[in-house]
Design a protein around this motif. Sequence first.
Motif, PDB file in Angstrom:
ATOM      1  N   ALA A  73     -95.086 -37.872   1.465  1.00 29.32           N
ATOM      2  CA  ALA A  73     -95.873 -37.021   2.153  1.00 29.32           C
ATOM      3  C   ALA A  73     -95.659 -35.665   1.109  1.00 29.32           C
ATOM      4  CB  ALA A  73     -95.267 -36.858   3.541  1.00 29.32           C
ATOM      5  N   GLN A  74     -95.050 -35.108   0.319  1.00 28.14           N
ATOM      6  CA  GLN A  74     -95.005 -34.425  -0.203  1.00 28.14           C
ATOM      7  C   GLN A  74     -95.463 -34.457  -1.698  1.00 28.14           C
ATOM      8  OE1 GLN A  74     -90.704 -33.774  -1.517  1.00 28.14           O
ATOM      9  NE2 GLN A  74     -90.128 -34.118   0.962  1.00 28.14           N
ATOM     10  N   TYR A  75     -95.968 -35.787  -2.312  1.00 27.17           N
ATOM     11  CA  TYR A  75     -96.404 -36.090  -3.216  1.00 27.17           C
ATOM     12  C   TYR A  75     -97.598 -35.475  -3.164  1.00 27.17           C
ATOM     13  CZ  TYR A  75     -97.943 -38.964  -7.331  1.00 27.17           C
ATOM     14  OH  TYR A  75     -98.301 -39.593  -7.998  1.00 27.17           O
ATOM     15  N   LEU A  76     -98.288 -36.959  -2.193  1.00 28.37           N
ATOM     16  CA  LEU A  76     -99.962 -36.537  -1.767  1.00 28.37           C
ATOM     17  C   LEU A  76    -100.299 -34.989  -1.771  1.00 28.37           C
ATOM     18  CD1 LEU A  76    -100.427 -39.112   1.011  1.00 28.37           C
ATOM     19  CD2 LEU A  76    -100.531 -38.992  -1.007  1.00 28.37           C
ATOM     20  N   ALA A  77     -99.090 -34.097  -0.923  1.00 24.10           N
ATOM     21  CA  ALA A  77     -99.804 -32.335  -1.314  1.00 24.10           C
ATOM     22  C   ALA A  77     -99.486 -31.991  -2.342  1.00 24.10           C
ATOM     23  CB  ALA A  77     -98.376 -31.649   0.093  1.00 24.10           C
ATOM     24  N   ASP A 130     -99.856 -49.220  -5.777  1.00 22.94           N
ATOM     25  CA  ASP A 130    -101.092 -48.538  -6.213  1.00 22.94           C
ATOM     26  C   ASP A 130    -101.505 -47.349  -6.141  1.00 22.94           C
ATOM     27  OD1 ASP A 130    -100.642 -51.520  -7.855  1.00 22.94           O
ATOM     28  OD2 ASP A 130    -102.560 -52.077  -6.021  1.00 22.94           O
ATOM     29  N   ASP A 131    -101.254 -47.047  -4.659  1.00 25.84           N
ATOM     30  CA  ASP A 131    -102.356 -45.686  -4.751  1.00 25.84           C
ATOM     31  C   ASP A 131    -101.391 -44.036  -4.982  1.00 25.84           C
ATOM     32  OD1 ASP A 131    -104.169 -46.304  -2.559  1.00 25.84           O
ATOM     33  OD2 ASP A 131    -102.455 -45.727  -1.019  1.00 25.84           O
ATOM     34  N   ILE A 132    -100.091 -44.451  -5.772  1.00 23.49           N
ATOM     35  CA  ILE A 132     -98.576 -44.102  -6.189  1.00 23.49           C
ATOM     36  C   ILE A 132     -99.474 -43.233  -7.593  1.00 23.49           C
ATOM     37  CG2 ILE A 132     -96.575 -42.868  -6.611  1.00 23.49           C
ATOM     38  CD1 ILE A 132     -95.795 -44.126  -3.979  1.00 23.49           C
ATOM     39  N   ASP A 133     -99.952 -44.707  -8.062  1.00 24.52           N
ATOM     40  CA  ASP A 133    -100.315 -44.582  -9.545  1.00 24.52           C
ATOM     41  C   ASP A 133    -101.345 -44.073  -9.391  1.00 24.52           C
ATOM     42  OD1 ASP A 133     -97.548 -45.738 -10.234  1.00 24.52           O
ATOM     43  OD2 ASP A 133     -98.155 -48.051  -9.799  1.00 24.52           O
ATOM     44  N   SER A 183    -103.019 -41.267   1.934  1.00 23.50           N
ATOM     45  CA  SER A 183    -102.453 -41.102   3.487  1.00 23.50           C
ATOM     46  C   SER A 183    -102.395 -42.170   4.629  1.00 23.50           C
ATOM     47  CB  SER A 183    -103.045 -39.931   4.170  1.00 23.50           C
ATOM     48  OG  SER A 183    -102.633 -39.588   5.440  1.00 23.50           O
ATOM     49  N   VAL A 184    -103.585 -43.049   4.910  1.00 23.65           N
ATOM     50  CA  VAL A 184    -103.681 -44.137   5.677  1.00 23.65           C
ATOM     51  C   VAL A 184    -103.340 -45.418   5.276  1.00 23.65           C
ATOM     52  CG1 VAL A 184    -105.389 -45.398   5.850  1.00 23.65           C
ATOM     53  CG2 VAL A 184    -106.488 -42.824   6.598  1.00 23.65           C
TER      54      VAL A 184
END
Length: 201
Positions: A73-77, A130-133, A183-184
């Motif tokens: 969550a912190q990464y996405l923000a 994959d999303d993180i990368d 997020s999804v």
Amino acid sequence: MNYFFNNIWKVIIFIVKRTFLTDSGYFNWISVTGIIAISTLIWTVSFNSKKYRADLVSKARIDWMSQVRPLYAQYLAAVPHYIFLYSKAMVDNDENARATLDDEMDEIKRLYYELNLYIPHNKSNKIILDDIDLLWNELSYIVPYFNYGNKKGLFRSELNRYRRSNYESIVDEYISGLINKSSVDGNKYFKVEWEKIKKGK
């Protein structure tokens, strides 16, 4: 060969008689009770051992999830926040934003590396990794993106009377889409992991 099997059969009969019959030829309930007690003990020890292992695995997975989910969550923000600060620094010449860029990038790096250390690289984790990368890789384009946009006057600024260009809109929508997708995907991923915990897997 028959002699051998006959002897084995005699030994088995002897053991059964000594175990289940008394010297008087009556059925020996004490030995049956003992065998049942020993069997129950073995089953209980085996069952408790399996349950203990399952409980340990579940606890470890709960601890793992309680660490990974907040990091994600912190990464996405942090990624869109960094892009916002970069825009303020490079387009609006905001000195305060410029001063915090290095610290913000250090935080994103920390989150990225921790997530990669916590989440094993295997098929079941592929979608979230994959999303993180993908978000991480998008940050490598931020300098050429802003350099080109500034050079061509494609960002909302005093120079273009704060008009928003297609260039800015498309990239903003793309980044927002990546964040929403991540997020999804994260929501689905952690739901599956929680189901595994509930089933003791």
